[in-house]
Design an enzyme around this catalytic site. Structure first.
Site, PDB file in Angstrom:
ATOM      1  N   GLN A  45      25.685  88.620  83.369  1.00 47.66           N
ATOM      2  CA  GLN A  45      27.054  89.111  83.224  1.00 47.66           C
ATOM      3  C   GLN A  45      27.117  90.525  82.650  1.00 47.66           C
ATOM      4  O   GLN A  45      28.197  91.047  82.376  1.00 47.66           O
ATOM      5  CB  GLN A  45      27.860  88.156  82.335  1.00 47.66           C
ATOM      6  CG  GLN A  45      28.024  86.774  82.935  1.00 47.66           C
ATOM      7  CD  GLN A  45      28.699  85.801  81.990  1.00 47.66           C
ATOM      8  OE1 GLN A  45      29.229  86.155  80.941  1.00 47.66           O
ATOM      9  NE2 GLN A  45      28.687  84.526  82.367  1.00 47.66           N
ATOM     10  N   HIS A 110      28.299  86.620  78.409  1.00 44.47           N
ATOM     11  CA  HIS A 110      29.392  86.785  77.445  1.00 44.47           C
ATOM     12  C   HIS A 110      29.318  88.092  76.651  1.00 44.47           C
ATOM     13  O   HIS A 110      29.313  88.096  75.429  1.00 44.47           O
ATOM     14  CB  HIS A 110      29.433  85.592  76.485  1.00 44.47           C
ATOM     15  CG  HIS A 110      29.823  84.311  77.134  1.00 44.47           C
ATOM     16  ND1 HIS A 110      30.242  83.217  76.420  1.00 44.47           N
ATOM     17  CD2 HIS A 110      29.865  83.935  78.439  1.00 44.47           C
ATOM     18  CE1 HIS A 110      30.515  82.212  77.250  1.00 44.47           C
ATOM     19  NE2 HIS A 110      30.287  82.641  78.485  1.00 44.47           N
TER      20      HIS A 110
END
Length: 197
Positions: A45, A110
């Site tokens: 991510q 995250h």
């Protein structure tokens, strides 16, 4: 594409996860790559995340952006800014790091890294929990937090949790993966998180 912002003349800056920043014409028909972005960690991510103009961009040309990077202890999210130089070869010049999430940890999830300016000129910056859970509750870590900073990246002087032993930049805590922040017409800050819990 990960994020975009409009210049006063209708053109757009667009970030791509891989670490590229583009300047698009107002009609969307032309694009130029903007140089000056530091090395980006784009695994999982991670990547080149948000891009936002300083409220006084018309006079100072500051472009704020966030990106994931590898460093001591693992990876983290970085807040940076540069001065947009326009023309045939657009570039971000005088790029400076304003804030780094703490601590850096292993993993590729995250990061968050959203940016928003309030009416009074403070900069709000999100730090994801990096899928580690506990740091979101730890006072001295910035992971899993919304931060309130001055436009130079220093903690705002009157953050309410600082007197309770929190990192001086922390505005709110206990968050997960903060992928959206925005101010409404009344000046209220809205924050949105990704995840089933």
């Amino acid at each position: 594409p990960w994020a975009m912002t409009f210049l006063p003349d209708g053109r757009m800056l667009v970030t791509e996860k891989s670490g590229l920043l583009y300047l698009l014409s107002a009609d969307g028909q032309q694009r130029q790559q903007v140089s000056g972005i530091p090395p980006v960690s784009s695994e999982g991510q991670g990547g080149l995340h948000d891009v936002v103009l300083h409220p006084r961009f018309a006079t100072n040309r500051y472009v704020y952006f966030s990106y994931a990077e590898a460093g001591q202890g693992g990876k983290g999210i970085v807040l940076a800014r540069g001065v947009l130089s326009d023309g045939a070869s657009p570039a971000l010049q005088k790029v400076e790091t304003l804030f780094r999430a703490t601590p850096y940890v292993d993993g590729d999830g995250h990061f968050a890294g959203r940016i928003a300016f309030s009416r009074d000129g403070h900069l709000f910056f999100t730090n994801g929990d990096r899928q580690k859970f506990d740091p979101a509750q730890e006072p001295r870590a910035t992971l899993g937090k919304v931060l309130r900073l001055n436009d130079d990246g220093t903690p705002a002087a009157d953050n309410p949790l600082a007197a309770k032993g929190f990192h001086p930049a922390v505005w709110s805590y206990g968050h997960r993966n903060l992928l959206g922040i925005a101010f409404d017409a009344k000046g209220n800050l809205w924050e949105q998180e990704m995840g089933p819990r």
